[in-house]
Design an enzyme around this catalytic site. Structure first.
Site, PDB file in Angstrom:
ATOM      1  N   THR A  72      30.449  11.082   6.664  1.00 42.31           N
ATOM      2  CA  THR A  72      28.561  10.758   7.014  1.00 42.31           C
ATOM      3  C   THR A  72      28.996  11.402   8.822  1.00 42.31           C
ATOM      4  O   THR A  72      28.375  11.659   9.427  1.00 42.31           O
ATOM      5  CB  THR A  72      28.419   9.748   7.382  1.00 42.31           C
ATOM      6  OG1 THR A  72      28.287   9.077   5.374  1.00 42.31           O
ATOM      7  CG2 THR A  72      27.269   8.816   8.174  1.00 42.31           C
ATOM      8  N   ASN A 150      23.838  15.779  -4.149  1.00 40.34           N
ATOM      9  CA  ASN A 150      25.200  14.467  -4.982  1.00 40.34           C
ATOM     10  C   ASN A 150      24.226  14.280  -5.425  1.00 40.34           C
ATOM     11  O   ASN A 150      25.183  13.041  -6.962  1.00 40.34           O
ATOM     12  CB  ASN A 150      25.150  13.615  -3.663  1.00 40.34           C
ATOM     13  CG  ASN A 150      24.470  13.235  -3.310  1.00 40.34           C
ATOM     14  OD1 ASN A 150      23.518  13.908  -2.300  1.00 40.34           O
ATOM     15  ND2 ASN A 150      23.043  12.121  -2.569  1.00 40.34           N
ATOM     16  N   GLN A 178      30.471  16.921  -1.768  1.00 43.11           N
ATOM     17  CA  GLN A 178      30.141  16.595  -3.534  1.00 43.11           C
ATOM     18  C   GLN A 178      30.820  18.869  -4.395  1.00 43.11           C
ATOM     19  O   GLN A 178      31.547  17.851  -4.940  1.00 43.11           O
ATOM     20  CB  GLN A 178      29.117  17.168  -4.412  1.00 43.11           C
ATOM     21  CG  GLN A 178      27.902  15.262  -3.405  1.00 43.11           C
ATOM     22  CD  GLN A 178      28.691  14.523  -4.302  1.00 43.11           C
ATOM     23  OE1 GLN A 178      29.866  14.498  -5.267  1.00 43.11           O
ATOM     24  NE2 GLN A 178      28.510  12.824  -4.015  1.00 43.11           N
ATOM     25  N   HIS A 200      37.432  11.033  -0.274  1.00 42.18           N
ATOM     26  CA  HIS A 200      37.294  10.112  -1.625  1.00 42.18           C
ATOM     27  C   HIS A 200      36.761  10.486  -2.692  1.00 42.18           C
ATOM     28  O   HIS A 200      36.554   9.993  -3.478  1.00 42.18           O
ATOM     29  CB  HIS A 200      36.300   8.934  -0.489  1.00 42.18           C
ATOM     30  CG  HIS A 200      34.985   8.862  -1.019  1.00 42.18           C
ATOM     31  ND1 HIS A 200      33.810   8.681  -1.282  1.00 42.18           N
ATOM     32  CD2 HIS A 200      33.994   9.331   0.768  1.00 42.18           C
ATOM     33  CE1 HIS A 200      33.473   8.391  -0.903  1.00 42.18           C
ATOM     34  NE2 HIS A 200      33.381   9.323   0.320  1.00 42.18           N
ATOM     35  N   THR A 236      42.689   8.376  18.275  1.00 41.82           N
ATOM     36  CA  THR A 236      43.835   8.039  17.247  1.00 41.82           C
ATOM     37  C   THR A 236      43.688   8.521  15.497  1.00 41.82           C
ATOM     38  O   THR A 236      42.945   7.987  15.366  1.00 41.82           O
ATOM     39  CB  THR A 236      44.966   7.382  17.692  1.00 41.82           C
ATOM     40  OG1 THR A 236      44.998   6.839  19.081  1.00 41.82           O
ATOM     41  CG2 THR A 236      46.105   6.956  16.332  1.00 41.82           C
ATOM     42  N   CYS A 323      24.747   5.627  -1.542  1.00 38.16           N
ATOM     43  CA  CYS A 323      24.193   5.159  -0.121  1.00 38.16           C
ATOM     44  C   CYS A 323      22.938   4.242  -0.386  1.00 38.16           C
ATOM     45  O   CYS A 323      22.265   3.427   0.418  1.00 38.16           O
ATOM     46  CB  CYS A 323      24.287   5.601   0.817  1.00 38.16           C
ATOM     47  SG  CYS A 323      25.998   7.442   0.443  1.00 38.16           S
TER      48      CYS A 323
HETATM   49  C1  LIG Z   1      26.528  14.890  -0.262  1.00 39.75           C
HETATM   50  C2  LIG Z   1      26.950  13.869   0.226  1.00 39.75           C
HETATM   51  N1  LIG Z   1      27.067  14.206   1.836  1.00 39.75           N
HETATM   52  C3  LIG Z   1      27.995  13.037   2.241  1.00 39.75           C
HETATM   53  C4  LIG Z   1      28.265  11.794   2.079  1.00 39.75           C
HETATM   54  C5  LIG Z   1      29.083  11.316   2.777  1.00 39.75           C
HETATM   55  O1  LIG Z   1      30.293  10.300   2.566  1.00 39.75           O
HETATM   56  P1  LIG Z   1      30.877   9.421   3.512  1.00 39.75           P
HETATM   57  O2  LIG Z   1      30.651   8.788   2.090  1.00 39.75           O
HETATM   58  O3  LIG Z   1      32.542  10.335   3.397  1.00 39.75           O
HETATM   59  O4  LIG Z   1      30.565   9.311   4.302  1.00 39.75           O
HETATM   60  C6  LIG Z   1      28.481  11.651   0.549  1.00 39.75           C
HETATM   61  C7  LIG Z   1      28.836  10.509  -0.761  1.00 39.75           C
HETATM   62  O5  LIG Z   1      28.067   9.870  -0.883  1.00 39.75           O
HETATM   63  C8  LIG Z   1      27.743  12.921  -0.587  1.00 39.75           C
HETATM   64  O6  LIG Z   1      27.664  12.799  -1.514  1.00 39.75           O
END
Ligand SMILES: Cc1ncc(COP(=O)(O)O)c(C=O)c1O
Length: 388
Positions: A72, A150, A178, A200, A236, A323
């Site tokens: 993000t 995603n 992804q 993650h 940091t 999300c």
């Molecule tokens: C395509 C995509 N972009 C961005 C993100 C956001 O990732 P993060 O959880 O590291 O902010 C995700 C995760 O849900 C994602 O699938």
């Protein structure tokens, strides 16, 4: 109760080998990478080794990669940092199927006076290259197109998109949260100027991401403070997570191909099984898709209800992006494919990962068909159709 996880696109468990690699960095190698003492220098060495590993996986120079707190953040930095540093046309183009963090960054820039063009996709989620070229002709400074979506997993022809963008002198960003570590990425060969990744989704820790920024591009930082990360991201450095990210990448380098093959076979089996359910369909591209993301829709079904009933049987799937799962708005990605709001509401994402087995799919198929049938029996939509 049996518990089966089919939500790997939302997040993955940390691989035990990643955790082992991270552990010393909490209690033993805990120096600040900016300190010149021996503790700091140890941390700095690990930081730079990690940078080389992550950069190597996408074929960029280590100096072209900065660590962030998430994908993000990397996406926000790519769009806003680019906009703040740009002297060009105040115009950005993004696809209609971007993750919310790209879409909302673009919408925020719109409020600051930038023009935003939303690029359409076809019914499989592939970008309309003709529309892209029309937009490029009009004069645009940045194009941002998600590498693999995603929700539906559709993989864009990023090399072609980058090539077209460069023909018009336009900077190309892709969100690869992804796809990174799941399918090969080579930023040089694919004509990419900015690329977002995170840990993650590939069995690394949450809360760490990366942004590749091609050498000659100037972007402005969003966080001001010390000169960390080549002056582009003050804070940091989170060494345990960065080391974990690099370890996850190292494992993907060794295991990606073999795992992708296994997951692809499992997905094919899953799709075959699920599509035996009456009036079920696969959303997204039938073949140009990440091996692990499968998005289905079931006529006359409320996806949220299906999700809850599956959850009661220990099956964890999702209706779309994790999300936006708190919002009852129909998914913007599925709407962009041309589906009706009713069809969108009847959709379910089943995303697989390395710990899934054929038995998991067998269990899903014990539960899913009867749950769909049960919901259809009480569905006003289904009853209305019967009465027509
Ligand atoms: C395509 C995509 N972009 C961005 C993100 C956001 O990732 P993060 O959880 O590291 O902010 C995700 C995760 O849900 C994602 O699938």
């Amino acid at each position: 109760m049996k518990r089966v996880y089919f939500d790997y696109a939302a997040t993955t468990p940390v691989d035990p080998r990643v955790l082992t690699a991270m552990t010393p960095y909490f209690t033993r190698v805990y120096g600040n990478a900016s300190s010149i003492n021996v503790f700091g220098q140890e941390a700095k060495t690990s930081l730079e080794d990690s940078r080389k590993t992550v950069a190597g996986m996408m074929n960029c120079e280590p100096e072209e990669l900065i660590f962030t707190g998430s994908a993000t953040e990397a996406n926000n930095l790519a769009l806003k940092g680019f906009a703040f540093g740009s002297r060009k046309e105040k115009h950005i183009a993004v696809s209609t199927i971007e993750h919310d963090c790209v879409l909302n960054s673009a919408k925020w820039l719109e409020k600051q006076g930038w023009r935003i063009t939303f690029l359409p996709v076809d019914k499989h989620g592939l970008l309309d290259l003709g529309e892209l070229e029309n937009t490029l002709r009009k004069g645009v400074a940045l194009v941002s197109v998600i590498h693999a979506n995603n929700e539906i997993g559709t993989v864009q022809p990023v090399k072609k998109i980058g090539e077209l963008s460069h023909e018009y002198g336009v900077v190309f960003h892709t969100d690869a949260a992804q796809s990174f570590g799941k399918i090969p990425i080579d930023v040089k060969d694919m004509n990419i100027d900015l690329l977002t990744a995170n840990a993650h989704k590939i069995y690394g820790p949450k809360g760490v991401g990366a942004l590749f920024i091609t050498k000659h591009l100037k972007i402005e930082p969003l966080l001001h403070g010390g000169g960390h990360e080549f002056g582009l991201r003050a804070s940091t450095e989170n060494i345990p997570s960065i080391v974990g990210f690099a370890k996850a990448v190292e494992l993907r380098r060794e295991e990606m191909v073999i795992e992708a093959k296994k997951i692809d076979q499992l997905s094919k089996h899953l799709v075959e099984e699920v599509l035996t359910i009456e009036k079920s369909h696969l959303n997204g591209h039938p073949t140009q898709r990440l091996p692990n993301i499968n998005n289905f829709r079931f006529a006359y079904i409320e996806g949220e209800a299906l999700l809850l009933l599956l959850n009661e049987e220990g099956i964890a799937a999702s209706t779309g992006s994790a999300c936006s799962s708190k919002s009852l708005e129909p998914s913007h990605v599925l709407l962009a494919l041309g589906l009706t709001p009713e069809e969108v509401h009847g959709s379910l994402r089943v995303s697989l990962g390395k710990y899934n087995t054929k038995d998991d799919i067998t269990y899903l198929m014990e539960v899913l068909p009867k749950t769909v049938e049960k919901l259809r029996k009480i569905s006003p939509l289904s009853n209305r159709k019967k009465g027509e």
